[in-house]
Design a protein around this motif. Structure first.
Motif: not given
Lengths: 115, 112
Positions: B51-67
């Motif tokens: 899903x767009x705009x959802x930020x995933x985090x795992x410790x020091x790593x994070x990611x965002x998707x812009x569909x």
């Protein structure tokens, strides 16, 4: 870690000889994939399987064939190896029967050198 | 044909720096975008974003998707030498037997 093994891990063979690589999983995943990885090209899909005896071609299938006679095993065969098939080959699995997730889990890889 | 482009191709930073890795894509019937980390062995799964705009985090790593703009970023904060690896972005589409199309990766080197 997903239970996925590949054999052999390293192989050196001569041009023109047949080669078979084996991928074995203990996770009951429905989908299995063969990739090759080369510098500058990333991971490219060779063939994949969506069930026992169900296989299809990927992006770089020329010169390769596959077979899947049971859920656990997916074989990749190079009928007549060429130097352009020198690469690292990865097997991957996805889609355990009780889950709908799309992520793939990779085996340790096989380094194949064709001389 | 599905296409994934990652940038930069390589990046050298010092420990403690924050890095941003980019992934843009073109795919028919997009379903998910995935990030993998590859050290000198097999790729290991990090995140899957659907899903767009959802930020995933795992410790020091994070990611965002812009569909809408068809891209994703992977952020790594307070980098460590153990973060040195190739980071791979991949996309999958609906009804594709869960095939992944990979980018060529970003080589991250973290210096002590």
């Amino acid at each position: 870690d997903a239970g996925i093994t590949q054999s052999p891990r390293h192989k050196v063979t001569e041009t023109g000889t047949p080669v078979t690589l084996r991928c074995h999983q203990t996770e009951n995943h429905r989908y299995m994939y063969w990739y090759r990885q080369d510098p500058g090209h990333g991971l490219r899909l060779i063939h994949y399987s969506y069930g026992v005896k169900d296989t299809d071609k990927g992006e770089v299938s020329d010169g390769y064939s596959v077979s899947r006679s049971k859920t656990e095993d997916f074989l990749l065969t190079l009928e007549s190896a060429t130097s352009s098939q020198t690469s690292v080959y990865f097997c991957a699995i996805s889609g355990r029967s009780d889950r709908s997730s799309y992520e793939q889990y990779f085996g340790p890889g096989t380094r194949l050198t064709v001389t | 044909e599905d296409k994934v482009v990652q940038s930069p191709l390589s990046l050298v930073v010092h420990e403690g720096d924050t890095v941003t890795l980019n992934c843009s894509y073109e795919v028919t019937n997009f379903r998910s975008l995935l990030w993998y980390k590859q050290e000198k062995k097999a790729p290991t799964f990090l995140f899957m974003l659907t899903s767009s705009g959802i930020e995933k985090k795992s410790g020091r790593l994070s990611s965002i998707l812009d569909k809408k703009e068809l891209f994703s970023i992977l952020n790594i904060t307070a980098t460590q030498t153990g973060d040195s690896a190739v980071y791979l972005c991949a996309v999958t589409s609906s009804g594709s037997a869960r095939q992944l199309t990979f980018g060529s990766g970003t080589q991250l080197t973290v210096l002590p």
